[in-house]
Scaffold this motif. Structure first.
Motif, short mmCIF file in Angstrom:
data_model
loop_
_atom_site.label_atom_id
_atom_site.label_comp_id
_atom_site.label_asym_id
_atom_site.label_seq_id
_atom_site.Cartn_x
_atom_site.Cartn_y
_atom_site.Cartn_z
N TYR A 301 -26.39 -49.51 -17.86
CA TYR A 301 -25.92 -50.90 -17.89
C TYR A 301 -26.18 -51.61 -16.56
O TYR A 301 -25.92 -52.80 -16.42
N PRO A 304 -29.11 -54.49 -16.78
CA PRO A 304 -28.61 -55.73 -17.41
C PRO A 304 -27.52 -56.43 -16.58
O PRO A 304 -27.54 -57.67 -16.47
N ALA A 305 -26.60 -55.69 -15.99
CA ALA A 305 -25.53 -56.34 -15.20
C ALA A 305 -26.14 -57.03 -13.98
O ALA A 305 -25.78 -58.16 -13.64
N VAL A 308 -27.79 -60.36 -14.55
CA VAL A 308 -26.89 -61.50 -14.72
C VAL A 308 -26.37 -61.93 -13.34
O VAL A 308 -26.47 -63.08 -12.95
N TYR A 371 -21.68 -63.66 -20.33
CA TYR A 371 -22.64 -63.06 -19.40
C TYR A 371 -21.99 -62.69 -18.06
O TYR A 371 -21.89 -61.53 -17.70
N LYS A 374 -18.60 -60.72 -18.11
CA LYS A 374 -18.89 -59.41 -18.69
C LYS A 374 -19.63 -58.53 -17.66
O LYS A 374 -19.28 -57.36 -17.46
N VAL A 378 -18.55 -54.93 -16.03
CA VAL A 378 -19.42 -53.76 -16.05
C VAL A 378 -19.66 -53.27 -14.62
O VAL A 378 -19.71 -52.07 -14.35
N VAL C 38 -30.40 -58.07 -21.36
CA VAL C 38 -29.05 -58.27 -20.84
C VAL C 38 -28.00 -58.10 -21.95
O VAL C 38 -26.88 -57.63 -21.71
N ASP C 39 -28.36 -58.46 -23.16
CA ASP C 39 -27.42 -58.41 -24.27
C ASP C 39 -26.90 -57.00 -24.55
O ASP C 39 -25.88 -56.83 -25.22
N MET C 40 -27.58 -56.01 -24.00
CA MET C 40 -27.12 -54.64 -24.08
C MET C 40 -25.66 -54.51 -23.58
O MET C 40 -24.91 -53.65 -24.02
N LEU C 41 -25.28 -55.39 -22.64
CA LEU C 41 -23.92 -55.35 -22.08
C LEU C 41 -22.86 -55.54 -23.16
O LEU C 41 -21.76 -55.00 -23.06
#
Lengths: 486, 484, 95
Positions: A301, A304-305, A308, A371, A374, A378, C38-41
């Protein structure tokens, strides 16, 4: 002279084998002759360097030399340097002569170091290959068809090429460790808050951290001694004493508990990289360390984190480049909106725009919770993974990157480029220190071992790396550059 | 239909710190353009903010003064938008966790009644620079000296129901911040600015009407006028079957109207998020207690004391406690002369008149409180009479003497109360005025009272104003009546 | 969450980035794939987890209220694109 470590150079300067001026001239000569092949420097400051070298020689003659007096180095072009062009690798700042010195620059000057110039980088530190620079890509000194890594690619290449014994980089998602791995040098990203960010052009404020890139862990310790410490100008720089980072270098590794995160040895890891890393771990075992597998369950993760949080902060940090007080301004703006839109469209490159757009979009109304909030939640889980792991082991080890340096132009797709940072990015989210140490080759291209420690445990990391370097000589390998006149 | 007006105010108060909220540049007003805009204020690449302790202390003091909750943790956020006077492309403000929570401000209306107005919260933020629109070849000039000056934004609940209440609220805020010494409250220099949210609804209706926000109203008077205009506009619109649009409007004091700003920024989206360059501000109990223990007496407390302990009228107490300067001045006059009512009369009469005529604030009064107190004391102990007192005041005002006593001495204004001396002057006047004496004698006894005025005037003239007028009156009457 | 052309145009406007239609189309594609990653979150349960804004649990240090900066206007304005009488010049701002 150009393949020596800082510690060795100091002994030579002390012994009078050569002066700082001679050393500086020698290295400037190399840069002038050879950097045409690599493009590792954006600006070379001959005159200022020689003046600083003379001052250092005078200090040495007067018996006032410190551990770094007269030692040449290079600065990533993200650090503001008074009266010297400071571009952050961007057309936006092509004409920007910084009116002040970054705190790190001030500290290194005060320590007597001699800056030879400003090194190439991905624009605003956004990139993993140095291909995003307005000043052109940098080539890997080990293989000119490969990237040097990024974003501190110029700093890594300049050290590997023997242009400088050390350089200063910054690391937001791996920008010191990955290029250090790709270029076969030693790099340290300190704990977030250990080194002042004042005067370091911001990419993502809660992730950016400056650190040393050099030929050895010992040299990194010497540089960190000069760079670290509280700064009244940076609220996020911690008020915490700075130890002498060379003090623990000699500690034996018997009893050291090493954790290998299983997530760092999974799919997508190049077999040659894995082999070199596992060989290195055997060396540590032979030095008395014990090894066990650990888990960092939220590893996947992290990217992706990061994509953002970093673009969100960047989109705001880069709003100041508006063509009003400094930086690029478009010709003949018809109105205010035209001034903004054209100056920024012309001044920023593709990847910077991409991240500004992502960050602007994810922060905008209706998307913030899904986004940004979240990603911050994470982020806490990712940090907790590390805190939990350090309850069990002293350091974590794994590859710094899933592959050796990739070919120039190989990663055209942004997402596949982002995935290159899979092993480095979580470290910035957690704020812990991390190093990359050369541990072998995959063909012509170097492989880096990443060593991670708990917050403010740089002494331990440096000690672990130093003991390895006493037992091996991967860090003493140098690429052969064609000694042709450019 | 009967309409009810609903008003909420956002008051921006410039805090009186020496340096800016996030940099060490001076906040002094009136410097040459951009000479007080340092690297941090300009948002140069690489610079970082560090929070000013005084700004935090001032915000907390305000919170304590309105009995607000002071949360342990507050956080700075970035409000992102582009404007030339906003150097970083974002304003550092507090969106989600402000430094001051909910509180209450007590307002006093003209009829002397009071009403509580709830404050939703107050937060710290940085001020922007200024755009100067005079012609630079069709360009706008930007001065960033003001950029980074600390602001406390005080956001009220929609508790006000008339323009007068809104003005009273603004005055109450003004007096609290000046009492606390956290702002100079100088509205002309922009130290206090306010945005007004106005809506109307049919009387008795619970739901609020659609509101318009009037930006940047910069005086007590304009607040009243802007609201009056806006209320009328909205009612007319609604009664004609129209709808109020939620929008930002600008008050034009020249034309006495509000105008839609029709900004090109069709959809503002400020993308607030926590500022990563600043850490959470954590205030411990000891820090807050220390500030609480050192709060000065506040306007409401002072007004009550003036009324209850000093015996002033409600009106006098309210006027004299309106600003800290006024209250401090009055109290010093009172302490020197030892008579609260006389002190109140002089401060509100002779002094206020003179200040008004020359358009001076009490802080710049040429007559100090001590000087005025000593003057009042000389009236009270009969050293001088009222007429001479006015002369002494004028002399003090003009700087013709260091103290009332010096002037009384130098100008020989000491009141003559010695009966023998006054009688001698009366005898002389009677001897010099045979015609007037004859008229007096011939007049009807009930007309003589008026005629005595001439003789009083002559005696006072002879004494150069120093004779005790009451004694003169009595003795003259005796002597003249004796001649009849 | 799918990304539309209008989303990119809106973000570009908020960020004051001039984009040609071709560039915008390319960014719709790029950004779409980044957001997909990103949507994996969203798959991760974060109920009750406090957001983490800074990697260290430290609090803001406060600076004493002292004027420490001097006037450096001429130095700072050397890197400015357009100044006159000490003011930064921008195209006329209409209110």
């Amino acid at each position: 002279m150009h393949d020596k470590t800082l510690a060795e150079l100091t002994r030579s300067l002390d012994a009078g084998d050569f002066s700082s001026r001679e050393l500086t001239q020698h290295l400037l000569g190399r840069i002038d002759r050879l950097d045409g092949q690599l493009n590792s420097f954006i600006t070379v400051t001959h005159e200022q360097a020689l003046a600083a070298a003379d001052a250092a020689d005078a200090a040495r003659a007067a018996g006032k030399a410190g551990a770094l007096t007269g030692l040449p180095l290079a600065l990533k072009d993200i650090f503001c340097t008074q009266d010297v062009k400071t571009t952050a690798g961007s057309r936006m700042l092509d004409s920007f002569i910084a009116p002040y010195d970054a705190t790190v620059v001030e500290k290194l000057k005060a320590a007597g170091t001699v800056s030879l110039g400003k090194t190439n980088m991905d624009e605003f530190a956004m990139g993993s290959s140095n291909e995003n620079s307005h000043y052109g890509p940098v080539k890997n000194p080990w293989d000119f068809t490969a990237v040097p890594g990024g974003s501190s690619g110029g700093s890594a290449a300049a050290v590997a090429a023997g242009f400088v014994p050390a350089a200063i980089g910054t690391d937001t998602g791996g920008s010191i460790r990955q290029p250090a791995a790709f270029c076969g040098i030693t790099g340290l990203k300190p704990t977030y808050g250990r080194v002042s960010r004042y005067g370091m052009i911001a990419y993502a404020s809660s992730l950016d951290q400056a650190g040393p890139m050099a030929r050895s862990a010992e040299d990194c310790a010497l540089l960190l001694n000069a760079m670290a410490g509280h700064d009244l100008r940076d609220s996020t720089c911690v008020q915490r004493g700075v130890p002498d980072y060379t003090e623990e270098l000699g500690t034996a590794l018997s009893g050291l508990k090493i954790g290998l995160p299983s997530e760092y040895f999974g799919d997508g890891l190049d077999p040659q990289v894995e082999a070199a890393v596992r060989e290195a771990i055997k060396v540590f075992e032979s030095l008395g360390a014990s090894v066990r597998e650990v888990s960092l369950p939220h590893t996947h993760y992290a990217i992706p984190a990061y994509y953002v949080i970093a673009p969100a902060e960047a989109s705001s940090n880069l709003s100041r480049y508006d063509g009003v007080r400094f930086g690029h301004r478009c010709a003949d703006p018809v109105d205010l909106i035209d001034l903004y839109k054209r100056s920024r469209a012309e001044g920023f490159g593709d990847e910077v725009k991409r991240r500004i757009l992502i960050g602007t979009h994810t922060l905008s109304e209706g998307f913030f919770d899904a986004y940004y909030k979240k990603a911050q939640q994470v982020r806490r889980l990712i940090r907790q993974d590390f805190l939990d792991a350090f309850e069990e082991v002293d350091v974590l080890m794994g590859p710094a990157a899933p592959t050796p340096a990739f070919d120039l132009g190989a990663n055209k797709d942004p997402v596949s480029m982002y995935l290159q940072d899979i092993y480095t990015i979580a470290i910035n989210l957690a704020g812990i220190p991390g190093m990359s140490v050369p541990v072998g080759f995959a063909g012509k291209r170097p492989v880096g071992l990443q060593i991670l420690g708990s917050h403010f445990n740089e002494s331990r990391l440096l000690n672990v790396a130093h003991q390895f370097q006493l037992a091996t000589d991967w860090h003493r390998q140098c690429p052969a550059l064609a000694e042709e006149n450019a | 239909m009967q309409w009810e007006t609903v008003i909420g105010l956002e008051v921006h108060v410039q805090l009186a710190t020496r340096s800016k909220i996030f940099s060490g540049a001076s906040t002094a007003f009136g410097a040459e353009p951009n000479t007080q805009a340092c690297a941090v204020d300009l948002g140069l690449p690489g610079v970082l903010p560090v929070l000013n302790e005084a700004a935090v202390a001032m915000a907390v003091k305000f919170g304590l003064a309105i009995d607000a909750e002071i949360p342990e943790v507050s956080v700075f956020d970035r409000k992102n938008y582009f404007y030339p006077d906003l150097p970083k492309g974002y304003q550092t403000s507090q969106m989600y966790q402000p430094i001051v929570g909910a509180g209450v401000v007590e307002i006093t209306l003209e009829d002397g009644t009071t009403k509580p107005v709830r404050v939703h919260h107050a937060h710290l933020e940085e001020d922007a620079g200024k755009s100067l629109h005079e012609d630079f070849h069709g360009m706008t000039g930007v001065d960033l000296n003001r950029a980074g000056t600390p602001l406390l934004e005080i956001v009220s609940e929609p508790d006000m129901r008339s323009a007068k209440e809104a003005a009273a609220y603004l005055k109450a805020i003004h007096s609290i911040v000046t009492y606390l010494g956290i702002s100079d409250g100088n509205m002309a220099e922009g130290s206090m600015r306010c945005d007004v949210n106005v809506s109307v609804r049919p009387k008795g209706q619970e739901a609020f009407g659609t509101r318009a926000e009037i930006k940047n109203v910069n005086s007590f008077r304009f607040v009243e006028r802007a609201i009056a205009f806006e209320v009328e506009r909205q009612i007319e619109l609604l009664e004609d079957g129209g709808k109020v649009v939620q929008e930002t409007r600008l008050f034009d004091p020249e034309r006495d109207e509000t105008r839609s700003m029709r900004t090109k920024e069709e959809a503002n989206d400020y993308r607030y998020f926590p500022c990563p360059d600043l850490l959470p501000v954590v205030l411990d109990k000891a820090y807050i207690d220390h500030l609480r223990d050192n709060l000065p007496e506040l306007p409401a407390e002072k007004r009550a004391r003036f009324e209850n302990e000093l015996g002033l009228s409600a009106y006098d107490a309210s006027v004299l406690s309106a600003t800290r300067e006024m209250a401090d001045y009055f109290e010093e006059v009172k302490d020197v002369c030892q008579d609260a009512k006389q002190a109140a009369n002089w401060v509100q009469g002779e002094l206020a008149g003179a200040l008004n005529r020359e358009n001076l604030s009490i802080a710049n009064s040429p007559v100090s409180a001590r000087q005025l107190g000593e003057l009042v004391a000389r009236v009270l102990d009969d050293t001088i009479n009222g007429k001479a007192a006015k002369q002494v005041f004028q002399a003090l005002w003009n700087g013709q003497g260091a103290s009332a006593d010096d002037i009384i001495e130098a100008q020989g204004l000491k009141q003559v109360t010695d009966t023998g001396a006054i009688e001698a002057m009366i005898d002389q006047v009677i001897a010099d005025s045979p015609a007037q004496v004859a008229q007096y004698r011939d007049a009807e006894p009930d007309k003589r009272g008026k005629m005595i005025g001439y003789f009083v005037g002559q005696v006072m003239k002879a004494s150069r104003g120093t004779a005790n007028p009451q004694q003169v009156n009595e003795l003259l009457k005796q002597k003249l009546d004796a001649l009849c | 969450m799918a990304l539309e052309h209008a989303d990119v145009q809106r973000a570009a406007h908020l960020a004051r980035l001039g984009l040609t239609d071709d560039e915008a189309a390319r960014y719709v594609d790029d950004l779409g794939r980044i957001l997909e990653m990103v949507d994996m979150l969203q798959a991760l349960d974060t109920e009750g987890v406090a957001p983490l804004a800074h990697p260290l649990d430290v609090t803001q240090r406060l600076r004493a209220d002292e004027v420490t900066e001097r006037d450096q206007r001429s130095r700072f304005q050397q890197c400015a694109p357009a100044v006159e009488n000490g003011l930064y010049l921008v195209p006329r701002v209409v209110e």
